[in-house]
Design a protein around this motif. Structure first.
Motif, PDB file in Angstrom:
ATOM      1  N   GLN A 104      44.835  40.501  38.367  1.00 20.23           N
ATOM      2  CA  GLN A 104      44.066  40.677  39.494  1.00 20.23           C
ATOM      3  C   GLN A 104      43.228  41.877  39.357  1.00 20.23           C
ATOM      4  O   GLN A 104      41.895  41.762  40.025  1.00 20.23           O
ATOM      5  CB  GLN A 104      45.102  41.311  40.565  1.00 20.23           C
ATOM      6  CG  GLN A 104      44.463  41.799  42.032  1.00 20.23           C
ATOM      7  CD  GLN A 104      43.919  40.701  42.698  1.00 20.23           C
ATOM      8  OE1 GLN A 104      44.400  39.554  43.161  1.00 20.23           O
ATOM      9  NE2 GLN A 104      42.466  40.768  42.833  1.00 20.23           N
TER      10      GLN A 104
ATOM     11  N   GLN B 208      40.082  40.564  37.344  1.00 16.37           N
ATOM     12  CA  GLN B 208      39.305  39.493  38.117  1.00 16.37           C
ATOM     13  C   GLN B 208      38.467  40.153  39.204  1.00 16.37           C
ATOM     14  O   GLN B 208      37.497  40.084  39.536  1.00 16.37           O
ATOM     15  CB  GLN B 208      40.393  38.539  38.900  1.00 16.37           C
ATOM     16  CG  GLN B 208      39.596  37.382  39.836  1.00 16.37           C
ATOM     17  CD  GLN B 208      40.692  36.741  40.590  1.00 16.37           C
ATOM     18  OE1 GLN B 208      41.575  37.030  41.046  1.00 16.37           O
ATOM     19  NE2 GLN B 208      40.736  35.444  40.360  1.00 16.37           N
TER      20      GLN B 208
ATOM     21  N   SER C   1      39.397  37.792  44.870  1.00 12.83           N
ATOM     22  CA  SER C   1      40.323  36.939  44.347  1.00 12.83           C
ATOM     23  C   SER C   1      40.084  35.377  44.919  1.00 12.83           C
ATOM     24  O   SER C   1      40.242  34.676  44.366  1.00 12.83           O
ATOM     25  CB  SER C   1      41.884  36.953  44.326  1.00 12.83           C
ATOM     26  OG  SER C   1      42.370  37.371  45.699  1.00 12.83           O
TER      27      SER C   1
END
Length: 387
Positions: free
Chosen positions: A67, A70, A101
Motif C-alpha cells: 500500500q 503504491q 489505491s
C-alpha cells in the motif's frame, strides 16, 4: 451534491488498510463503523486484497508495504506502480492515505480525520506531507463525498482549499464508549501516588516535551505528585522519552492493557493534553467520561469536544501549562463536580447510536437506498446537508 451508486448493487466497498499499521483512534472509528453498518458493506480491502478478516502479522506487513509503495508511486507519478483497483461499487476510504489505491470518483466517500500534514508540516515526516498534499489535491479536484470527525478539521480543509460551506463535506462525530473496559488493574511498578495523566501518541504533535517541562516548573513533584503519560510512538518520541527519564516524577508507559488504562483514568487527579494538532481527541472524551477534568489546547478540536468546562491552555506557553497542572492538582471537590456535570453533558453528543445513525443516513443517500423508518425526522434534517 451527493453522488449516485454506479450500479444496482446498493453496497459500498471499504478500504481498511489503515488497520494493518494503525491501532490509534482511526482504527477504532473504522472498526466500529464497519460493524455498525455491516449490511451496507460489500468487500473490505487490506492493501490490494479483499479479505474476510484483518490479516495477520506477516501478511499484514506485506500488504501494508505494498500500500505504501503504491501510494508513493502514484504521488510521484512513478513508472513503477501497481494498477489502481476499479470497483463496480463506491469505495469508502477510512483514511485519505488509501485514496491512491483506487481511481477516485465522486461516488466514493473519504473519511478525513485531520489535514495536519498540510496545515502543520513541521509535525510530520516530509514524505508523509508530500503524499497527503497530493492526495488532498486530488480530493479537492474530484470532490468525492468527504466526512470529517470534527468541525475544526472541516474548517481547516475549507480554508486550505477555499471551499464554501456547501462543498466542505459533513461532520460525523466518532463514538466514545465509557465503562466498557476490563476491570481496572493498577499498572505494574506504579506506586499509586497522586498523578496527572496524558493519553495519546507520544511525540512532537502531542507536545509532551512542553508538558514535561511544565510539570517540572510546577513544583508538583516536590509535593508528591507524578505525571503519567502513555501512548504509541510518533515523530519526536525519542526526545520526549529522554526528557521523561531526566525529570523527577514523570512516568512514561509505552504499552498498557485496557484494564491498566482504565485504572489510570479512574485514579488520576486530572487530564492534560496540550496537543499542537488534533482531528478529534478521543482520549479527552474518554477522560471526561471517567470523571476527569481536562486541561486542553484552546481553539482546537479538543475544545470542540470538551466544551466550556475544561481548562484551556496555550500549547506554546510552558508557564500556562504549569499553572493548569497546579490548578487541577489543587481543585476542590465542589468546583470539580460542577465542571464534571457540564463536561458530561458535552460528550453526550458522541453516543455510539448517534454515530451509526448518521453514517446510515449518509450511506443511504450515497447508495440511493430508501430511508429507514426508525430514523427520527430531526436527526435526518440535521445530517442531510449538501456535500
Amino acid at each position: 451534491m451527493l453522488s449516485h451508486r454506479l450500479d444496482s448493487d446498493p453496497r459500498i466497498d471499504v478500504d481498511f488498510t489503515l488497520s494493518i499499521h494503525n491501532r490509534t483512534g482511526k482504527y477504532f472509528i473504522g472498526r466500529e463503523l464497519i460493524e455498525g453498518v455491516s449490511d451496507f458493506i460489500g468487500d473490505i480491502y487490506y492493501g490490494p486484497l479483499a479479505l474476510s478478516a484483518r490479516p495477520g502479522r506477516w501478511l499484514g506487513s506485506l500488504l501494508g508495504r505494498i500500500q505504501y509503495l503504491q501510494t508513493r508511486g502514484h504521488v510521484r507519478q512513478s513508472s513503477w506502480r501497481l494498477p489502481q483497483r476499479r470497483s463496480h461499487r463506491p469505495v469508502l476510504h477510512l483514511d485519505p492515505f488509501t485514496v491512491g489505491s483506487t481511481a477516485l470518483r465522486r461516488e466514493d466517500i473519504v473519511l478525513c480525520h485531520d489535514v495536519g500534514p498540510i496545515t502543520h508540516p513541521e509535525l510530520f515526516e516530509p514524505h508523509v506531507c508530500k503524499a497527503y498534499e497530493a492526495i488532498y489535491n486530488q480530493i479537492a479536484t474530484v470532490r468525492p463525498n468527504v466526512v470529517f470527525v470534527s468541525h475544526a478539521s472541516q474548517r481547516a480543509y475549507g480554508a486550505r482549499y477555499n471551499t464554501g460551506p456547501s462543498m466542505t463535506g459533513r461532520v460525523i462525530y466518532p463514538a466514545i464508549h465509557i465503562g466498557n473496559r476490563a476491570a481496572p488493574v493498577a499498572p505494574r511498578d506504579f506506586h499509586g501516588k497522586p498523578f496527572l495523566l496524558t493519553v495519546g501518541s507520544i511525540g512532537d504533535r502531542k507536545n509532551q516535551i512542553s508538558c514535561i517541562a511544565a510539570f517540572e516548573r510546577s513544583g508538583l513533584s516536590d509535593r508528591g505528585f507524578h505525571y503519567v503519560m502513555c501512548g504509541s510512538r510518533e515523530p519526536g518520541f525519542e526526545a520526549a522519552a529522554r526528557a521523561a527519564e531526566q525529570t523527577p516524577g514523570v512516568v512514561m508507559f509505552h504499552y498498557l492493557t485496557d484494564a491498566e488504562l482504565s485504572w489510570l483514568y479512574q485514579h488520576a487527579c486530572g487530564f492534560i493534553l496540550a496537543s499542537r494538532l488534533e482531528g478529534f481527541g478521543l482520549p479527552v472524551a474518554e477522560a471526561i467520561g471517567h470523571g476527569l477534568v481536562p486541561a486542553i489546547t484552546k481553539a482546537s478540536a479538543l475544545e470542540e469536544v470538551a466544551g466550556d468546562a475544561a481548562l484551556l491552555i496555550d500549547a506554546d506557553d510552558i508557564d500556562d501549562i504549569a499553572a493548569a497542572m497546579c490548578r487541577l492538582a489543587a481543585m476542590g471537590p465542589a468546583e470539580r463536580e460542577d465542571r464534571k456535570k457540564v463536561l458530561l453533558r458535552s460528550i453526550d453528543r458522541f453516543s455510539p447510536d448517534r454515530f451509526i445513525e448518521q453514517w446510515r443516513i449518509l450511506l443511504r443517500e450515497v447508495l440511493g437506498r430508501e430511508p429507514e423508518r426508525l430514523i427520527s425526522s430531526g436527526a435526518a434534517r440535521e445530517t442531510q446537508c449538501p456535500l
